[in-house]
Design an enzyme around this catalytic site. Structure first.
Site, short mmCIF file in Angstrom:
data_model
loop_
_atom_site.label_atom_id
_atom_site.label_comp_id
_atom_site.label_asym_id
_atom_site.label_seq_id
_atom_site.Cartn_x
_atom_site.Cartn_y
_atom_site.Cartn_z
N CYS A 39 0.83 -1.19 0.00
CA CYS A 39 0.00 0.00 0.00
C CYS A 39 0.88 1.25 0.00
O CYS A 39 2.00 1.25 0.50
CB CYS A 39 -0.89 0.00 1.24
SG CYS A 39 -2.10 1.36 1.27
N ASP A 41 0.40 3.71 1.79
CA ASP A 41 0.38 4.22 3.16
C ASP A 41 1.80 4.45 3.67
O ASP A 41 2.65 3.56 3.62
CB ASP A 41 -0.35 3.21 4.05
CG ASP A 41 -0.71 3.76 5.41
OD1 ASP A 41 0.21 4.23 6.13
OD2 ASP A 41 -1.90 3.72 5.79
N ARG A 43 2.99 4.51 6.48
CA ARG A 43 3.39 3.71 7.64
C ARG A 43 3.88 2.32 7.26
O ARG A 43 4.36 1.57 8.12
CB ARG A 43 2.20 3.59 8.60
CG ARG A 43 1.68 4.92 9.11
CD ARG A 43 0.34 4.75 9.80
NE ARG A 43 -0.70 4.34 8.86
CZ ARG A 43 -1.96 4.07 9.20
NH1 ARG A 43 -2.32 4.15 10.47
NH2 ARG A 43 -2.83 3.71 8.28
N HIS A 98 -2.46 -4.31 5.00
CA HIS A 98 -2.04 -3.88 6.33
C HIS A 98 -3.22 -3.42 7.17
O HIS A 98 -4.28 -3.06 6.64
CB HIS A 98 -1.00 -2.76 6.22
CG HIS A 98 -1.56 -1.47 5.69
ND1 HIS A 98 -2.04 -0.47 6.51
CD2 HIS A 98 -1.72 -1.02 4.43
CE1 HIS A 98 -2.47 0.54 5.77
NE2 HIS A 98 -2.29 0.23 4.49
N CYS A 101 -6.04 0.11 7.10
CA CYS A 101 -5.92 0.59 5.73
C CYS A 101 -7.07 1.54 5.41
O CYS A 101 -8.24 1.18 5.53
CB CYS A 101 -5.94 -0.59 4.76
SG CYS A 101 -5.84 -0.12 3.02
#
Length: 201
Positions: A39, A41, A43, A98, A101
């Protein structure tokens, strides 16, 4: 932006000189063993999670770790998959979802994405369950959809011609993972049972 620029300076001053031999090798060699599809993302950092060195992972990051099914016409995801498999010859492909999400949360909660048309269009490649529907086993809808989405993206991945050929030749293996941001735990898909269990070495 200042922090980012200062980071580049620290890299050039402190990190690069200590790893100069590695970077000299990488300047002429590109042979990653695995394609990691994760992703976007911030993080979720594939090299950090897997503790891989520069050059060891070929990484594609998309919102919701989504892989549209293979189809006629070029797009960045398809081109990157084709390059990783057909040119670099990766032997493993990981699709990693993850916890927490945002893309899967929006789908699971049936959020109104009218003002975000590009996101709404992209998420149609992940819509594996009716919006706002709780799982039959009473579990968390977001967690369930995160796992279901990994399964869906693995199915999409297998429709890409380069991947399909590699699967037929048994030169590539597909893996489904789910990473938990808060604990660092990683679950992997057991293809025999269709369930996710703790990743083992």
């Amino acid at each position: 932006m200042r922090d980012i620029a200062e980071g580049v300076q620290r890299f050039q001053r402190d990190v690069f000189p200590a790893r100069a031999a590695l970077f000299e090798h990488l300047a002429a060699t590109h042979r990653p063993a695995a394609l990691f599809i994760g992703c976007s993302d911030a993080r979720v950092v594939p090299e950090l999670i897997t503790q891989r060195e520069p050059g060891e992972l070929f990484v594609i990051r998309t919102a919701g770790n989504i892989v549209p099914a293979g189809a006629a016409g070029a797009d960045g995801v398809a081109a990157s998959i084709e390059y990783a498999v057909g040119v670099l010859g990766v032997s493993d492909i990981i699709v990693c979802g993850h916890s927490a999400c945002g893309a899967m949360t929006a789908l699971a909660e049936g959020r109104d994405l009218t003002a975000l048309p590009a996101i709404a269009d992209w998420l149609r490649y992940a819509d594996t369950a009716p919006a706002g529907t709780a799982p039959a086993d009473g579990g968390d809808a977001v967690v369930t959809l995160i796992r279901d989405n990994v399964l869906t993206q693995l199915e999409h991945l297998a429709t890409h011609p380069s991947v399909a050929r590699a699967l037929d030749r048994h030169t590539v293996t597909l893996h489904g993972w789910v990473y938990d941001i808060g604990t660092g735990a990683v679950e992997e898909l057991d293809t025999a049972s269709g369930r996710f269990t703790a990743l083992t070495g």
